[in-house]
Design a protein around this motif. Structure first.
Motif, short mmCIF file in Angstrom:
data_model
loop_
_atom_site.label_atom_id
_atom_site.label_comp_id
_atom_site.label_asym_id
_atom_site.label_seq_id
_atom_site.Cartn_x
_atom_site.Cartn_y
_atom_site.Cartn_z
N PRO A 175 -33.25 20.24 43.56
CA PRO A 175 -32.22 19.70 42.90
C PRO A 175 -30.74 20.57 43.31
O PRO A 175 -31.12 21.79 43.12
N ASP B 18 -25.98 23.12 39.06
CA ASP B 18 -25.01 22.54 38.42
C ASP B 18 -23.60 23.59 38.94
O ASP B 18 -23.83 24.64 38.96
N LEU C 162 -20.72 19.03 39.33
CA LEU C 162 -21.67 18.10 39.60
C LEU C 162 -22.02 16.82 38.90
O LEU C 162 -22.34 15.74 39.30
N TYR D 260 -20.37 13.25 40.07
CA TYR D 260 -20.89 12.74 40.99
C TYR D 260 -22.33 12.13 40.60
O TYR D 260 -22.81 11.10 41.31
N ARG D 261 -23.21 12.92 40.07
CA ARG D 261 -24.66 12.67 39.71
C ARG D 261 -24.54 11.22 39.05
O ARG D 261 -23.95 11.08 38.06
N ARG E 240 -26.97 10.68 45.16
CA ARG E 240 -26.46 10.30 43.97
C ARG E 240 -27.44 10.62 42.44
O ARG E 240 -26.94 10.55 41.45
N ASP E 241 -28.67 10.95 43.03
CA ASP E 241 -29.58 11.60 41.91
C ASP E 241 -29.24 12.99 41.41
O ASP E 241 -30.14 13.66 40.56
N GLY E 242 -28.49 13.74 42.36
CA GLY E 242 -28.20 15.08 42.52
C GLY E 242 -29.35 15.93 42.93
O GLY E 242 -29.71 17.16 42.89
#
Length: 218
Positions: free
Chosen positions: A15, A18, A32, A35-36, A181-183
């Protein structure tokens, strides 16, 4: 040479840490969370504007931003200087690149971008290693000479903030990350990771970034 360091970068599949940073254009903060869940993005971590390699890379990455956006990937650069110092620089050298300010290198630390330990071996290598980032020069030259040559090319004059940034940040390296896109981090490039100090000042090419971005957005 092997670079003795005190941190390890985040790896693909982990991950993304942040962050919340002031936007250089004064439009609030960049995080973050912006965008996430919405879009993948390319995160480029620079050091202060005293770094001639960073100034050149900011311009290069800004030129790649439209193609990245067409591939469905946003772009964010983090420059390690105070917002007002960055605003002064980009007033005279405008960029389309979205930028955040992080003078204390908190994002570099969170993402584990190495900061070499200035051992005697490291300092000797700085004097003897030859570099030629992007093949700009007719032949490789010592690191300090290459930095001076870049400075002359863009006619940059350091100010007091730049000098304070340099004293606080040197010899921090730079890093680039593609985040989905899921971070989650999906691609990583760390300065000097492959070639030691011979890779100083070398950033990924536009083609390398686009190839990774297209694979991410596919």
């Amino acid at each position: 040479m092997n670079i003795t360091q005190i941190s390890q970068p985040v790896s693909p599949g982990e991950p993304a840490p942040d962050f919340i940073l002031p936007a250089v254009d004064g439009s609030g903060t960049v995080s973050l969370a912006d965008y996430r869940g919405r879009t993948p993005f390319f995160l480029a971590l620079f050091i202060g504007l005293w770094c001639p390699f960073c100034r050149r890379a900011i311009a290069q990455i800004a030129a790649s931003e439209p193609a990245l956006k067409s591939a469905g990937v946003e772009t964010l650069g983090v420059v390690a200087t105070a917002p007002d110092n960055a605003q002064l620089y980009f007033r005279y050298r405008p960029t389309r690149l979205r930028l955040a300010a992080d003078p204390e290198l908190s994002t570099h630390q969170a993402y584990g971008v190495p900061r070499p330990v200035p051992t005697p071996e490291f300092l000797r290598a700085l004097e003897t290693t030859l570099i030629n980032p992007d093949g700009l020069f007719p032949e490789p030259m010592p690191i300090t000479q290459a930095a001076e040559a870049f400075g002359k090319l863009d006619s940059y004059k350091e100010n007091e903030t730049d000098r304070a940034d340099m004293e606080r940040q040197w010899p921090q390296l730079k890093g680039q990350f593609l985040i989905d896109r899921d971070g989650f981090v999906r691609w990583v490039n760390i300065e000097c990771a492959g070639d030691g100090l011979a890779g100083l000042g070398r950033f990924p090419s536009a083609n390398d970034i686009l190839s990774a971005a297209r694979a991410l957005a596919a």
